[in-house]
Design a protein around this motif. Structure first.
Motif, PDB file in Angstrom:
ATOM      1  N   TRP A  81       0.945  -1.538  -0.247  1.00  0.00           N
ATOM      2  CA  TRP A  81       0.196   0.325  -0.199  1.00  0.00           C
ATOM      3  C   TRP A  81       1.036   1.302  -0.250  1.00  0.00           C
ATOM      4  CZ3 TRP A  81      -4.207   1.743  -1.210  1.00  0.00           C
ATOM      5  CH2 TRP A  81      -5.418   2.501  -1.145  1.00  0.00           C
ATOM      6  N   GLU A  82       1.790   1.544   1.381  1.00  0.00           N
ATOM      7  CA  GLU A  82       2.726   2.508   0.598  1.00  0.00           C
ATOM      8  C   GLU A  82       3.531   2.306  -0.931  1.00  0.00           C
ATOM      9  OE1 GLU A  82       7.237   4.211   2.874  1.00  0.00           O
ATOM     10  OE2 GLU A  82       5.487   2.335   4.197  1.00  0.00           O
ATOM     11  N   LEU A  83       4.161   1.351  -1.087  1.00  0.00           N
ATOM     12  CA  LEU A  83       4.381   1.537  -2.539  1.00  0.00           C
ATOM     13  C   LEU A  83       3.459   1.935  -3.905  1.00  0.00           C
ATOM     14  CD1 LEU A  83       6.784   0.928  -4.740  1.00  0.00           C
ATOM     15  CD2 LEU A  83       5.672  -1.090  -5.170  1.00  0.00           C
ATOM     16  N   LEU A  84       2.248   1.767  -3.733  1.00  0.00           N
ATOM     17  CA  LEU A  84       1.514   2.279  -4.793  1.00  0.00           C
ATOM     18  C   LEU A  84       0.465   3.747  -3.906  1.00  0.00           C
ATOM     19  CD1 LEU A  84      -0.937  -0.989  -4.693  1.00  0.00           C
ATOM     20  CD2 LEU A  84       0.418   0.056  -6.244  1.00  0.00           C
ATOM     21  N   THR A  85       0.986   4.109  -3.174  1.00  0.00           N
ATOM     22  CA  THR A  85       0.494   5.553  -3.157  1.00  0.00           C
ATOM     23  C   THR A  85       1.426   6.438  -2.312  1.00  0.00           C
ATOM     24  OG1 THR A  85       0.332   5.116  -0.248  1.00  0.00           O
ATOM     25  CG2 THR A  85      -1.936   4.928  -1.946  1.00  0.00           C
ATOM     26  N   THR A  86       2.784   6.610  -2.450  1.00  0.00           N
ATOM     27  CA  THR A  86       3.711   7.789  -2.446  1.00  0.00           C
ATOM     28  C   THR A  86       4.133   7.898  -4.084  1.00  0.00           C
ATOM     29  OG1 THR A  86       5.596   6.123  -2.342  1.00  0.00           O
ATOM     30  CG2 THR A  86       4.089   6.614  -0.130  1.00  0.00           C
ATOM     31  N   ASN A  87       4.862   9.218  -3.748  1.00  0.00           N
ATOM     32  CA  ASN A  87       5.128   8.980  -5.096  1.00  0.00           C
ATOM     33  C   ASN A  87       6.564   8.374  -5.250  1.00  0.00           C
ATOM     34  OD1 ASN A  87       4.374  11.171  -6.036  1.00  0.00           O
ATOM     35  ND2 ASN A  87       4.666  12.822  -5.209  1.00  0.00           N
ATOM     36  N   PRO A  88       6.855   7.934  -6.652  1.00  0.00           N
ATOM     37  CA  PRO A  88       8.142   7.006  -6.729  1.00  0.00           C
ATOM     38  C   PRO A  88       9.544   7.309  -6.835  1.00  0.00           C
ATOM     39  CG  PRO A  88       7.045   7.133  -9.094  1.00  0.00           C
ATOM     40  CD  PRO A  88       6.465   7.915  -7.877  1.00  0.00           C
TER      41      PRO A  88
END
Length: 143
Positions: free
Chosen positions: A9-16
């Protein structure tokens, strides 16, 4: 397992942090998730629509006939680093299209019945109608 979902979830919701490539990967992941959710919803609705429906008997009218000649299809499957062709042969198939209560369904028949059947001929059929999409599944032609 809880940590896996939290990290995902953190990977999908933070800016890369990887710039443009990171945004492409993030976009691809979101599209993949949306497609999987959509397919899951469609599968559940399909099961609700078709499973356990009672079979009814009624009169129908043959409105069309079609023939599908024998053919083969080839799909490719990856085995290690090699693509292996898988060829499937499909035999001749004869279909009649039957209208029951303003709903049209198809039914595969033998060559002999296909030749016997005439358009606008009345037939008695066993069928079921879906709960959601009002689609018809013709189970049998009562001869």
């Amino acid at each position: 397992m809880k940590e896996f979902f939290a990290d995902t979830w953190e990977l999908l919701t933070t800016n890369p942090d990887d710039g443009f490539l990171g945004y492409v990967i993030l976009g691809f992941l979101w599209v993949l998730i949306i497609v999987l959710i959509g397919l899951s919803i469609w599968g559940i609705l399909y099961l609700i629509d078709t499973v356990g429906m009672p079979t009814q008997t009624g009169a129908g009218i043959i409105i069309d006939k079609s023939f599908s000649p024998a053919h083969s299809t080839t799909t490719f499957m990856m085995s290690g680093k090699v693509m292996i062709p898988i060829t499937t042969f499909h035999s001749d198939a004869w279909y009649i299209y039957i209208q029951v209560n303003d709903i049209i369904g198809s039914y595969q028949v033998s060559n002999a019945y296909f030749d016997f059947a005439k358009i606008n001929q009345h037939v008695d059929v066993e069928y079921s109608i879906g709960r959601i999409w009002n689609s018809i599944d013709i189970k049998n032609i009562i001869r």
